[in-house]
Design a protein around this motif. Sequence first.
Motif, short mmCIF file in Angstrom:
data_model
loop_
_atom_site.label_atom_id
_atom_site.label_comp_id
_atom_site.label_asym_id
_atom_site.label_seq_id
_atom_site.Cartn_x
_atom_site.Cartn_y
_atom_site.Cartn_z
N SER A 260 -33.76 39.35 18.82
CA SER A 260 -33.86 39.90 17.46
C SER A 260 -32.80 39.29 16.55
O SER A 260 -33.07 38.97 15.37
CB SER A 260 -33.70 41.42 17.50
OG SER A 260 -34.76 42.04 18.19
N ALA A 261 -31.60 39.11 17.10
CA ALA A 261 -30.50 38.58 16.30
C ALA A 261 -30.75 37.13 15.88
O ALA A 261 -30.51 36.76 14.73
CB ALA A 261 -29.20 38.70 17.07
N VAL A 262 -31.22 36.30 16.81
CA VAL A 262 -31.45 34.91 16.45
C VAL A 262 -32.62 34.78 15.49
O VAL A 262 -32.58 33.99 14.53
CB VAL A 262 -31.65 34.03 17.71
CG1 VAL A 262 -32.94 34.36 18.44
CG2 VAL A 262 -31.64 32.54 17.34
N LEU A 263 -33.68 35.56 15.68
CA LEU A 263 -34.83 35.48 14.78
C LEU A 263 -34.48 35.97 13.38
O LEU A 263 -35.06 35.50 12.39
CB LEU A 263 -36.00 36.28 15.35
CG LEU A 263 -36.62 35.74 16.65
CD1 LEU A 263 -37.81 36.60 17.06
CD2 LEU A 263 -37.04 34.29 16.49
N ALA A 264 -33.53 36.88 13.28
CA ALA A 264 -33.12 37.41 11.97
C ALA A 264 -32.46 36.34 11.09
O ALA A 264 -32.38 36.49 9.87
CB ALA A 264 -32.16 38.59 12.15
N THR A 265 -31.99 35.25 11.73
CA THR A 265 -31.36 34.16 10.96
C THR A 265 -32.37 33.14 10.47
O THR A 265 -31.99 32.13 9.86
CB THR A 265 -30.28 33.45 11.80
OG1 THR A 265 -30.91 32.78 12.91
CG2 THR A 265 -29.25 34.45 12.32
N ASN A 266 -33.65 33.37 10.77
CA ASN A 266 -34.74 32.51 10.29
C ASN A 266 -34.58 31.04 10.70
O ASN A 266 -34.62 30.13 9.87
CB ASN A 266 -34.87 32.61 8.77
CG ASN A 266 -36.18 32.02 8.26
OD1 ASN A 266 -37.19 32.06 8.96
ND2 ASN A 266 -36.15 31.47 7.06
N PRO A 267 -34.43 30.78 12.00
CA PRO A 267 -34.35 29.38 12.44
C PRO A 267 -35.74 28.74 12.42
O PRO A 267 -36.75 29.44 12.47
CB PRO A 267 -33.84 29.51 13.87
CG PRO A 267 -34.43 30.81 14.34
CD PRO A 267 -34.40 31.72 13.13
N ASP A 268 -35.78 27.42 12.35
CA ASP A 268 -37.07 26.75 12.52
C ASP A 268 -37.19 26.10 13.90
O ASP A 268 -38.22 25.52 14.24
CB ASP A 268 -37.37 25.75 11.40
CG ASP A 268 -36.24 24.78 11.13
OD1 ASP A 268 -35.40 24.59 12.02
OD2 ASP A 268 -36.21 24.21 10.03
N ALA A 269 -36.13 26.20 14.72
CA ALA A 269 -36.16 25.77 16.12
C ALA A 269 -35.12 26.58 16.88
O ALA A 269 -34.09 26.98 16.31
CB ALA A 269 -35.88 24.28 16.26
N ILE A 270 -35.39 26.84 18.16
CA ILE A 270 -34.46 27.57 19.01
C ILE A 270 -34.22 26.76 20.28
O ILE A 270 -35.16 26.28 20.92
CB ILE A 270 -35.00 28.97 19.37
CG1 ILE A 270 -35.01 29.87 18.12
CG2 ILE A 270 -34.15 29.61 20.48
CD1 ILE A 270 -35.60 31.25 18.37
N VAL A 271 -32.95 26.64 20.66
CA VAL A 271 -32.56 25.98 21.90
C VAL A 271 -32.09 27.05 22.87
O VAL A 271 -31.20 27.85 22.55
CB VAL A 271 -31.42 24.97 21.66
CG1 VAL A 271 -31.03 24.30 22.98
CG2 VAL A 271 -31.84 23.92 20.64
N ILE A 272 -32.69 27.09 24.07
CA ILE A 272 -32.28 28.03 25.12
C ILE A 272 -31.40 27.28 26.11
O ILE A 272 -31.85 26.34 26.77
CB ILE A 272 -33.48 28.63 25.86
CG1 ILE A 272 -34.42 29.33 24.87
CG2 ILE A 272 -33.01 29.61 26.93
CD1 ILE A 272 -35.71 29.83 25.53
N LEU A 273 -30.15 27.69 26.20
CA LEU A 273 -29.20 27.08 27.14
C LEU A 273 -28.83 28.14 28.16
O LEU A 273 -27.95 28.98 27.93
CB LEU A 273 -27.97 26.58 26.39
CG LEU A 273 -28.21 25.34 25.51
CD1 LEU A 273 -27.12 25.18 24.49
CD2 LEU A 273 -28.30 24.10 26.38
#
Length: 452
Positions: A260-273
């Motif tokens: 929820s926190a990462v999506l709230a920043t409106n990214p256009d790509a997400i990296v899962i590490l």
Amino acid sequence: MNRTTTASWVKLMAGTAALSLTLAACGSEDDSEPAAEDTSSASASESSSGAPSGEFTNDKCGGGTTSADTYKVGGILPLTGNLAYLGPPEIAGVGLAVSDINAAGGVNGADACHQILDSGDTTDLAVSTSSAGNLVNAKPSIVVGAASSSVTLNVVDTFTDAKIVQISPANTAVDLSGYSPYYFRTAPPDGIQGSALGTLISSDGYSRVGFLVFSDTYGTGLRNAVQETVEASGGECTYGCKGDGNEFPAGQTTFSSDVSAVLATNPDAIVILAFDETKAIVPELVSQGWDMSKTYLTDGNTADYSKDFPEGTLEGAQGTIPGADASEDFKELLQGWNQQVNGEELTDYAYAAESYDATILGALAAVKGGATDPTTIQENLAAVSGASDGEECSSFADCVALLDEGSEIRYTGPSGIGPIDEENDPSSAFVGIYTYDASNKNVFASTVEGTK
């Protein structure tokens, strides 16, 4: 190393003559208990590429063997834990290399053998601590491993204090560059992979990148490298950025608030590490409506998820794995060894080539130095990798022939790495880019070569 060199290695390996050595039966890996021996051996099936059928050996170390009279390859590799999927290919790489070394007459006339112990993972460092102590007592020539950079940081001082060469086939944390004169790796540091991944993200047209990263040396170091590359291309980090303190602890099992926190920043790509935590992160991203084709993974989690998620879950997502994509001929040799020894197929090849090359490089260093003890190997390992501008050779047997003639050599094996540099890292390496298909399987797409 270029692809022509890789092809020459494959041709040499495909022409290897059939072996006829003793197959040691599986037994205790405790060096205090000699492994039982079985005098039978079985043939591997002929490869589809036309390579001749061969016989492989599972040369486990018997009780009482030491580096004084044996090329003894210890292993601290993930048999359990969140990187256990990397264990089979890494072990197969070591086992196949030892089999090939013995087929070529051993090291200075001495036999080669392997003793693999569990590294576990960062959720229980007592596993690697115990294994490292047992390996020191077993007096190996080299130790191959660990897979996890954080696990290595837990044990590297133990091996260094004992003056035992450690060669990791999978560590990428930049903190390990030049860490110890006895620590080497055949995987490139994260600066190379981070640059490749950051460039991929930017070239795909994404500029606002969020990170879901665990608080592990590997994760944060790679995050930093990717973030730096994205920002250098004019992009920005929206979440999980360096210094923000948004990392989650290794072993976390629920990720609703993180997603929820990462999506709230409106990214256009997400990296899962992350490692095994990825299996909980992905469903949460899906449930919160994220377009998984805009997701990027790295070597710690770029795995086959065909049995873990509903069909189509990861379709279009991409990931990176350091190292050249293993050739089909090399994969068939790994399959032949693993099927004969373990009776099952490999489902992943990540870091198999790097494990193979770590084992071969150690053996060639012993040949060059005239002894199988760790100090001799440490003093000669960079040289046989090509640091002294030697003549290229692509198999253990051919390299030994050149050494016997008094030549300097550059071993060019299936991993495709360049010579070992002054920080005991590969000076150059390939990074593979993988795309997920509808079955959630990572499919090789392309390779880029990077230098430190």
